[in-house]
Design a protein around this motif. Structure first.
Motif, PDB file in Angstrom:
ATOM      1  N   GLN A   1     -47.448  16.431 -34.493  1.00 22.24           N
ATOM      2  CA  GLN A   1     -47.183  17.174 -33.263  1.00 22.24           C
ATOM      3  C   GLN A   1     -46.855  16.238 -32.098  1.00 22.24           C
ATOM      4  OE1 GLN A   1     -49.817  17.857 -35.309  1.00 22.24           O
ATOM      5  NE2 GLN A   1     -49.189  19.839 -36.093  1.00 22.24           N
ATOM      6  N   ILE A   2     -47.476  15.081 -32.061  1.00 22.94           N
ATOM      7  CA  ILE A   2     -47.185  14.114 -30.997  1.00 22.94           C
ATOM      8  C   ILE A   2     -45.746  13.630 -31.118  1.00 22.94           C
ATOM      9  CG2 ILE A   2     -47.771  11.850 -30.039  1.00 22.94           C
ATOM     10  CD1 ILE A   2     -49.917  13.980 -29.505  1.00 22.94           C
ATOM     11  N   LEU A   3     -45.318  13.309 -32.333  1.00 18.87           N
ATOM     12  CA  LEU A   3     -43.941  12.861 -32.542  1.00 18.87           C
ATOM     13  C   LEU A   3     -42.962  13.988 -32.240  1.00 18.87           C
ATOM     14  CD1 LEU A   3     -41.794  10.862 -33.325  1.00 18.87           C
ATOM     15  CD2 LEU A   3     -42.337  11.287 -35.743  1.00 18.87           C
ATOM     16  N   GLU A   4     -43.294  15.200 -32.639  1.00 16.74           N
ATOM     17  CA  GLU A   4     -42.417  16.338 -32.335  1.00 16.74           C
ATOM     18  C   GLU A   4     -42.273  16.520 -30.822  1.00 16.74           C
ATOM     19  OE1 GLU A   4     -44.466  19.388 -34.513  1.00 16.74           O
ATOM     20  OE2 GLU A   4     -43.171  19.138 -36.270  1.00 16.74           O
ATOM     21  N   LYS A   5     -43.365  16.332 -30.086  1.00 20.29           N
ATOM     22  CA  LYS A   5     -43.302  16.445 -28.625  1.00 20.29           C
ATOM     23  C   LYS A   5     -42.432  15.340 -28.034  1.00 20.29           C
ATOM     24  CE  LYS A   5     -46.133  16.938 -24.530  1.00 20.29           C
ATOM     25  NZ  LYS A   5     -47.478  17.007 -23.967  1.00 20.29           N
ATOM     26  N   LEU A   6     -42.526  14.136 -28.559  1.00 19.88           N
ATOM     27  CA  LEU A   6     -41.686  13.030 -28.104  1.00 19.88           C
ATOM     28  C   LEU A   6     -40.211  13.371 -28.312  1.00 19.88           C
ATOM     29  CD1 LEU A   6     -41.251  10.040 -27.194  1.00 19.88           C
ATOM     30  CD2 LEU A   6     -41.443   9.439 -29.617  1.00 19.88           C
ATOM     31  N   ILE A   7     -39.879  13.880 -29.484  1.00 20.83           N
ATOM     32  CA  ILE A   7     -38.493  14.237 -29.789  1.00 20.83           C
ATOM     33  C   ILE A   7     -38.031  15.366 -28.868  1.00 20.83           C
ATOM     34  CG2 ILE A   7     -36.967  15.199 -31.553  1.00 20.83           C
ATOM     35  CD1 ILE A   7     -38.815  13.712 -33.621  1.00 20.83           C
ATOM     36  N   PHE A   8     -38.873  16.368 -28.677  1.00 23.15           N
ATOM     37  CA  PHE A   8     -38.529  17.496 -27.803  1.00 23.15           C
ATOM     38  C   PHE A   8     -38.294  17.008 -26.368  1.00 23.15           C
ATOM     39  CE2 PHE A   8     -39.822  20.789 -24.795  1.00 23.15           C
ATOM     40  CZ  PHE A   8     -38.980  21.829 -25.163  1.00 23.15           C
ATOM     41  N   ASN A   9     -39.201  16.190 -25.854  1.00 24.26           N
ATOM     42  CA  ASN A   9     -39.063  15.692 -24.483  1.00 24.26           C
ATOM     43  C   ASN A   9     -37.847  14.792 -24.320  1.00 24.26           C
ATOM     44  OD1 ASN A   9     -41.330  17.073 -23.660  1.00 24.26           O
ATOM     45  ND2 ASN A   9     -42.687  15.313 -23.791  1.00 24.26           N
ATOM     46  N   SER A  10     -37.487  14.073 -25.359  1.00 27.67           N
ATOM     47  CA  SER A  10     -36.326  13.185 -25.255  1.00 27.67           C
ATOM     48  C   SER A  10     -35.029  13.973 -25.118  1.00 27.67           C
ATOM     49  CB  SER A  10     -36.254  12.250 -26.461  1.00 27.67           C
ATOM     50  OG  SER A  10     -35.850  12.954 -27.619  1.00 27.67           O
ATOM     51  N   ALA A  11     -35.027  15.244 -25.520  1.00 32.66           N
ATOM     52  CA  ALA A  11     -33.833  16.077 -25.378  1.00 32.66           C
ATOM     53  C   ALA A  11     -33.502  16.323 -23.906  1.00 32.66           C
ATOM     54  CB  ALA A  11     -34.028  17.398 -26.113  1.00 32.66           C
ATOM     55  N   LEU A  12     -34.454  16.074 -23.013  1.00 35.66           N
ATOM     56  CA  LEU A  12     -34.205  16.220 -21.585  1.00 35.66           C
ATOM     57  C   LEU A  12     -33.279  15.137 -21.044  1.00 35.66           C
ATOM     58  CD1 LEU A  12     -37.882  16.979 -20.491  1.00 35.66           C
ATOM     59  CD2 LEU A  12     -36.026  18.636 -20.776  1.00 35.66           C
ATOM     60  N   PHE A  13     -33.113  14.057 -21.813  1.00 37.27           N
ATOM     61  CA  PHE A  13     -32.269  12.936 -21.401  1.00 37.27           C
ATOM     62  C   PHE A  13     -30.989  12.949 -22.223  1.00 37.27           C
ATOM     63  CE2 PHE A  13     -36.678  11.824 -20.697  1.00 37.27           C
ATOM     64  CZ  PHE A  13     -36.672  11.361 -19.389  1.00 37.27           C
ATOM     65  N   ASN A  14     -29.882  12.850 -21.548  1.00 39.96           N
ATOM     66  CA  ASN A  14     -28.587  12.918 -22.216  1.00 39.96           C
ATOM     67  C   ASN A  14     -28.094  11.509 -22.569  1.00 39.96           C
ATOM     68  OD1 ASN A  14     -26.255  13.955 -23.274  1.00 39.96           O
ATOM     69  ND2 ASN A  14     -25.223  14.137 -21.318  1.00 39.96           N
ATOM     70  N   TYR A  15     -28.686  10.930 -23.589  1.00 39.89           N
ATOM     71  CA  TYR A  15     -28.268   9.627 -24.083  1.00 39.89           C
ATOM     72  C   TYR A  15     -27.655   9.816 -25.460  1.00 39.89           C
ATOM     73  CZ  TYR A  15     -31.154   7.529 -20.446  1.00 39.89           C
ATOM     74  OH  TYR A  15     -31.708   7.164 -19.249  1.00 39.89           O
ATOM     75  N   PRO A  16     -26.559   9.103 -25.745  1.00 38.38           N
ATOM     76  CA  PRO A  16     -25.917   9.293 -27.049  1.00 38.38           C
ATOM     77  C   PRO A  16     -26.760   8.763 -28.215  1.00 38.38           C
ATOM     78  CG  PRO A  16     -24.843   7.545 -25.814  1.00 38.38           C
ATOM     79  CD  PRO A  16     -25.835   8.173 -24.898  1.00 38.38           C
ATOM     80  N   LYS A  17     -27.543   7.726 -27.971  1.00 37.92           N
ATOM     81  CA  LYS A  17     -28.359   7.151 -29.038  1.00 37.92           C
ATOM     82  C   LYS A  17     -29.797   7.028 -28.528  1.00 37.92           C
ATOM     83  CE  LYS A  17     -28.969   3.236 -32.039  1.00 37.92           C
ATOM     84  NZ  LYS A  17     -28.649   1.861 -32.329  1.00 37.92           N
ATOM     85  N   LYS A  18     -30.729   7.516 -29.322  1.00 35.34           N
ATOM     86  CA  LYS A  18     -32.134   7.446 -28.952  1.00 35.34           C
ATOM     87  C   LYS A  18     -32.903   6.735 -30.049  1.00 35.34           C
ATOM     88  CE  LYS A  18     -31.746  11.679 -26.386  1.00 35.34           C
ATOM     89  NZ  LYS A  18     -31.785  13.105 -26.462  1.00 35.34           N
ATOM     90  N   GLU A  19     -33.831   5.898 -29.632  1.00 38.00           N
ATOM     91  CA  GLU A  19     -34.730   5.244 -30.573  1.00 38.00           C
ATOM     92  C   GLU A  19     -36.149   5.631 -30.198  1.00 38.00           C
ATOM     93  OE1 GLU A  19     -34.233   1.211 -31.727  1.00 38.00           O
ATOM     94  OE2 GLU A  19     -32.133   1.227 -31.105  1.00 38.00           O
ATOM     95  N   TYR A  20     -36.934   5.935 -31.217  1.00 37.84           N
ATOM     96  CA  TYR A  20     -38.302   6.376 -31.000  1.00 37.84           C
ATOM     97  C   TYR A  20     -39.273   5.318 -31.511  1.00 37.84           C
ATOM     98  CZ  TYR A  20     -35.917  10.864 -30.581  1.00 37.84           C
ATOM     99  OH  TYR A  20     -35.068  11.870 -30.225  1.00 37.84           O
ATOM    100  N   TYR A  21     -40.304   5.046 -30.717  1.00 39.98           N
ATOM    101  CA  TYR A  21     -41.378   4.133 -31.089  1.00 39.98           C
ATOM    102  C   TYR A  21     -42.698   4.806 -30.742  1.00 39.98           C
ATOM    103  CZ  TYR A  21     -37.990   0.333 -31.388  1.00 39.98           C
ATOM    104  OH  TYR A  21     -36.923  -0.458 -31.738  1.00 39.98           O
ATOM    105  N   LEU A  22     -43.627   4.766 -31.666  1.00 38.60           N
ATOM    106  CA  LEU A  22     -44.990   5.230 -31.403  1.00 38.60           C
ATOM    107  C   LEU A  22     -45.939   4.080 -31.700  1.00 38.60           C
ATOM    108  CD1 LEU A  22     -45.191   8.842 -32.901  1.00 38.60           C
ATOM    109  CD2 LEU A  22     -45.158   8.180 -30.519  1.00 38.60           C
ATOM    110  N   PHE A  23     -46.871   3.865 -30.799  1.00 33.25           N
ATOM    111  CA  PHE A  23     -47.876   2.819 -30.948  1.00 33.25           C
ATOM    112  C   PHE A  23     -49.245   3.473 -31.065  1.00 33.25           C
ATOM    113  CE2 PHE A  23     -45.208  -0.779 -29.886  1.00 33.25           C
ATOM    114  CZ  PHE A  23     -44.154  -0.174 -29.225  1.00 33.25           C
ATOM    115  N   SER A  24     -50.078   2.915 -31.937  1.00 31.50           N
ATOM    116  CA  SER A  24     -51.401   3.492 -32.141  1.00 31.50           C
ATOM    117  C   SER A  24     -52.409   2.426 -32.521  1.00 31.50           C
ATOM    118  CB  SER A  24     -51.339   4.543 -33.245  1.00 31.50           C
ATOM    119  OG  SER A  24     -52.627   5.034 -33.537  1.00 31.50           O
ATOM    120  N   LYS A  25     -53.627   2.589 -32.036  1.00 32.56           N
ATOM    121  CA  LYS A  25     -54.730   1.733 -32.468  1.00 32.56           C
ATOM    122  C   LYS A  25     -55.281   2.209 -33.799  1.00 32.56           C
ATOM    123  CE  LYS A  25     -56.806   0.095 -28.183  1.00 32.56           C
ATOM    124  NZ  LYS A  25     -58.040   0.108 -27.389  1.00 32.56           N
ATOM    125  N   THR A  26     -55.237   3.512 -34.036  1.00 34.20           N
ATOM    126  CA  THR A  26     -55.935   4.093 -35.179  1.00 34.20           C
ATOM    127  C   THR A  26     -55.031   4.517 -36.327  1.00 34.20           C
ATOM    128  OG1 THR A  26     -55.844   6.209 -34.040  1.00 34.20           O
ATOM    129  CG2 THR A  26     -57.851   4.920 -33.775  1.00 34.20           C
TER     130      THR A  26
END
Length: 65
Positions: free
Chosen positions: A17-42
């Motif tokens: 769900q966190i990754l899905e939210k990141l992808i959904f929120n990134s749709a607010l930005f009109n960039y032709p190429k998007k890269e996703y990174y998630l960082f976690s301690k656990t």
């Protein structure tokens, strides 16, 4: 370049769900190429890892840094 952040208290694995939210929120930005990174301690749930592989998201655990 865009940055979106989320903190879940660092006590549980990052869920799909966190990754899905990141992808959904990134749709607010009109960039032709998007890269996703998630960082976690656990770490990341299995479902999050599968979706990350499907969308090309980089999952990084702090132990790897």
């Amino acid at each position: 370049m865009q940055y979106l952040a989320n903190a879940n208290g660092a006590t549980k694995k990052i869920s799909r769900q966190i990754l899905e939210k990141l992808i959904f929120n990134s749709a607010l930005f009109n960039y032709p190429k998007k890269e996703y990174y998630l960082f976690s301690k656990t770490g990341f749930t299995d479902e999050c890892q599968k979706l990350a592989k499907d969308v090309g998201c980089h999952l990084i655990v702090f132990e790897e840094m």
